[in-house]
Design a protein around this motif. Structure first.
Motif, PDB file in Angstrom:
ATOM      1  N   UNK A  25     -18.667  -3.507  22.016  1.00 39.75           N
ATOM      2  CA  UNK A  25     -19.829  -2.633  22.228  1.00 39.75           C
ATOM      3  C   UNK A  25     -20.416  -2.070  20.963  1.00 39.75           C
ATOM      4  N   UNK A  26     -19.702  -2.252  19.821  1.00 40.82           N
ATOM      5  CA  UNK A  26     -20.230  -1.760  18.543  1.00 40.82           C
ATOM      6  C   UNK A  26     -20.787  -2.913  17.749  1.00 40.82           C
ATOM      7  N   UNK A  27     -21.894  -2.673  17.065  1.00 38.52           N
ATOM      8  CA  UNK A  27     -22.527  -3.707  16.244  1.00 38.52           C
ATOM      9  C   UNK A  27     -22.630  -3.233  14.819  1.00 38.52           C
ATOM     10  N   UNK A  28     -22.674  -4.184  13.896  1.00 36.03           N
ATOM     11  CA  UNK A  28     -22.798  -3.871  12.474  1.00 36.03           C
ATOM     12  C   UNK A  28     -24.245  -3.550  12.145  1.00 36.03           C
ATOM     13  N   UNK A  29     -24.475  -2.427  11.397  1.00 34.13           N
ATOM     14  CA  UNK A  29     -25.832  -2.020  11.007  1.00 34.13           C
ATOM     15  C   UNK A  29     -25.952  -1.991   9.494  1.00 34.13           C
ATOM     16  N   UNK A  30     -27.056  -2.566   9.002  1.00 38.37           N
ATOM     17  CA  UNK A  30     -27.366  -2.514   7.575  1.00 38.37           C
ATOM     18  C   UNK A  30     -28.582  -1.617   7.399  1.00 38.37           C
ATOM     19  N   UNK A  31     -28.496  -0.600   6.550  1.00 42.84           N
ATOM     20  CA  UNK A  31     -29.576   0.367   6.399  1.00 42.84           C
ATOM     21  C   UNK A  31     -30.564  -0.055   5.314  1.00 42.84           C
ATOM     22  N   UNK A  32     -31.800   0.352   5.503  1.00 45.83           N
ATOM     23  CA  UNK A  32     -32.871   0.102   4.523  1.00 45.83           C
ATOM     24  C   UNK A  32     -32.585   0.938   3.277  1.00 45.83           C
ATOM     25  N   UNK A  33     -32.526   0.282   2.118  1.00 47.70           N
ATOM     26  CA  UNK A  33     -32.211   1.009   0.873  1.00 47.70           C
ATOM     27  C   UNK A  33     -33.322   1.949   0.411  1.00 47.70           C
ATOM     28  N   UNK A  34     -34.623   1.545   0.411  1.00 41.25           N
ATOM     29  CA  UNK A  34     -35.681   2.505   0.045  1.00 41.25           C
ATOM     30  C   UNK A  34     -35.687   3.735   0.934  1.00 41.25           C
ATOM     31  N   UNK A  35     -35.443   3.536   2.231  1.00 41.47           N
ATOM     32  CA  UNK A  35     -35.415   4.695   3.131  1.00 41.47           C
ATOM     33  C   UNK A  35     -34.209   5.582   2.837  1.00 41.47           C
TER      34      UNK A  35
END
Length: 583
Positions: free
Chosen positions: A20-30
């Protein structure tokens, strides 16, 4: 050092994957803006994970259109990178340096390229031109090695210098020890020699003072006896006897009066002091060859005694012209001229405290120039043929203005100082003498570049409010003059001897402005009794000239010493007058 780069990837699994958990990659500029936004793409050129909004910038600028964007989900980690220890970071924006502006020969991050170099014609990606660099690693290394060798030379030299300095300091101590015995012997000889001369002078002077005392005690006895005789005849004698006494004693009284007047004129305060020279010759020396100081035998007239017959020249003032200072034109208030000075060519410069102006008058007191200031001026002095300096009520500054031959006034420069100054005059070609207010150092020296220093004078521990004192300087005799309006006093300080003359007189009431006349005598505005008072440098009142104005406030003398200008501070009746100086 090689290591794997981080792309702010946030993996929601801890240890083993959790359903039920997924891997998230965050936006670096944000993320740099403290925003948590999921990344949509990865740009290999920008070396960043970006959301869709941030990646749209690739469509805006032509030089970024060739960047390759891939789905962020297809990128598990960034390529391996080398730790440059911050050398690959922009100093201003702390972003990775990715571009090079060939127009300005400057490395750029994405922000630099967009904001600072958007008008440049050749901004290219570093990876495309990296192979074209003219400076090879070996050349760069050779340059750095050369720098290191030079620095090592400096270190060796400074170490040697420190060792030599240590030896020199030790030698100085040894030299002083060797000198000490000789110096002590010299001072022993000096003490005996000076004491002998001083004792001889004291003996001679005491004899004179004893005779003067004895003579005047006899005068007192004669006067007392005469008073007893006059009282006795007045009370008991007939009118005829009183008449005879009057005529009989007139000659005796006249002679006694003449003798006492002569004694008063010859009153002297006798002092003896010893002042060392500023420099001493290296001993050992015989005391007969060199005395490291000077024995001073000084006679001075006490302040309380005024000679009967003045010998100094008396200044005579004759009014040439006068104008009323009234509110006109763009004036917001009645003008108050708080500062005056003559230019070398005879034109008069005035500063209007109330209306924030600098003005120029010709020899007929016709206004020929005006300049609007941004502050309330206090005083003005002519620095040169076409330059004046102005002090301010509000700021610790001295402003320099140019006054052209055609009466045009322009700003030159502002000189910042640490103290608020009122009155100002020239000490020499490179320094002012200025009067401070709200400061226990009422008179100071300021260079034309703004360097401030104190006179070697012990002033009263008193702060003068603005407008309650003024100062001037007598260059030939190195003396400072200070007025004290509240105490109705004029102080004259001798810089060389650090002596002070205190001038108090019924003709000096609320002394304000002060200047130096033709023969280096002092002219003071006696504000309360509407006069200009002339004072000698020894503190004697020479003359008092009644002005045709009330409340004289500021006075100045022309450079050829032939004219003086005076302004007043009476509300509703202020004037500016020009007077001729004669003797």
């Amino acid at each position: 050092m090689a290591e794997k780069g981080s792309g702010n990837m946030e993996n929601n699994s801890s240890g083993d994957a959790v359903p039920g958990r997924t891997e998230q990659i965050l936006c670096q500029p944000c993320s740099s803006k403290d925003k948590q936004t999921v990344a949509d793409v990865f740009c290999s050129i920008c070396d960043e994970f970006q959301c869709m909004d941030c990646s749209n910038i690739h469509k805006t600028y032509a030089f970024m259109k060739n960047h390759k964007l891939v789905n962020a989900k297809d990128i598990k980690e960034k390529p391996v990178w080398f730790d440059m220890k911050g050398l690959d970071q922009c100093d201003e924006h702390q972003e990775v340096l990715k571009f090079f502006c060939e127009d300005e020969n400057q490395l750029c991050c994405s922000t630099c390229a967009i904001v600072d170099h958007r008008k440049c014609h050749s901004v290219v990606e570093i990876q495309k031109i990296a192979g074209r660099s003219a400076l090879t690693s070996s050349e760069l290394k050779a340059s750095v090695q050369d720098i290191r060798e030079k620095a090592e030379t400096v270190v060796r030299y400074t170490k040697s210098s420190k060792e030599q300095l240590d030896q020199d300091v030790k030698e100085v101590s040894l030299t002083i020890i060797r000198m000490r015995d000789n110096v002590m012997k010299m001072f022993d000889d000096l003490e005996r020699s000076v004491a002998k001369d001083a004792e001889s002078f004291k003996t001679e002077t005491l004899n004179k003072l004893t005779k003067k005392q004895s003579d005047n005690e006899k005068h007192i006895a004669d006067a007392t006896k005469s008073l007893e005789t006059i009282d006795n005849v007045h009370q008991n004698g007939t009118p005829s006897q009183q008449f005879i006494l009057k005529h009989k004693m007139k000659k005796q009284v006249d002679e006694l009066s003449s003798n006492v007047d002569k004694e008063c004129q010859r009153l002297e305060t006798v002092t003896i002091s010893f002042d060392f020279d500023e420099t001493l010759k290296i001993p050992p020396l015989l005391i007969s060859d060199y005395i490291p100081g000077q024995l001073t035998l000084k006679y001075s007239v006490p302040e309380a005694v005024k000679p009967i017959t003045p010998v100094d020249p008396i200044v005579k003032l004759t009014k040439i012209t006068s104008i009323d200072l009234k509110q006109t034109g763009d004036d917001v208030e009645e003008p108050l001229y708080s500062g005056l000075d003559f230019l070398p060519d005879g034109r008069l410069v005035a500063v209007d405290n109330k209306n924030k102006k600098c003005l120029i008058y010709n020899e007929k007191l016709q206004k020929v120039g005006s300049y609007q200031l941004s502050y309330m001026p206090l005083s003005v002095v002519a620095v040169s043929e076409e330059e004046v300096a102005i002090t301010s009520t509000s700021y610790c500054t001295i402003d320099f203005l140019r006054v052209s031959k055609s009466n045009e006034i322009t700003f030159i420069r502002k000189c910042k100082v640490m103290t608020k100054y009122g009155s100002i005059c020239m000490k020499d070609e490179r320094n002012f003498v200025v009067g401070a207010y709200d400061d226990t150092r009422p008179v100071r020296i300021v260079s034309l570049s703004g360097e401030e220093k104190d006179f070697n004078i012990k002033f009263p521990n008193k702060k003068y409010p603005i407008g309650n004192s003024a100062c001037t300087y007598i260059r030939d005799s190195d003396k400072v003059v200070l007025t004290d309006s509240d105490e109705h006093t004029v102080y004259i300080y001798d810089i060389k001897s650090n002596a002070r003359v205190v001038v108090k007189d019924d003709q000096i009431k609320e002394p304000r402005g002060v200047a130096v006349d033709t023969s280096d005598y002092i002219l003071v505005c006696s504000n309360e009794i509407n006069s200009i008072v002339q004072i000698s440098q020894t503190g004697r009142i020479l003359s008092s000239y009644k002005l045709d104005m009330k409340r004289p406030y500021i006075v100045c003398v022309s450079k050829d010493k032939s004219l003086i200008a005076v302004s007043s501070n009476l509300n509703g009746g202020r004037k500016l007058q020009l007077l001729k100086v004669t003797y």
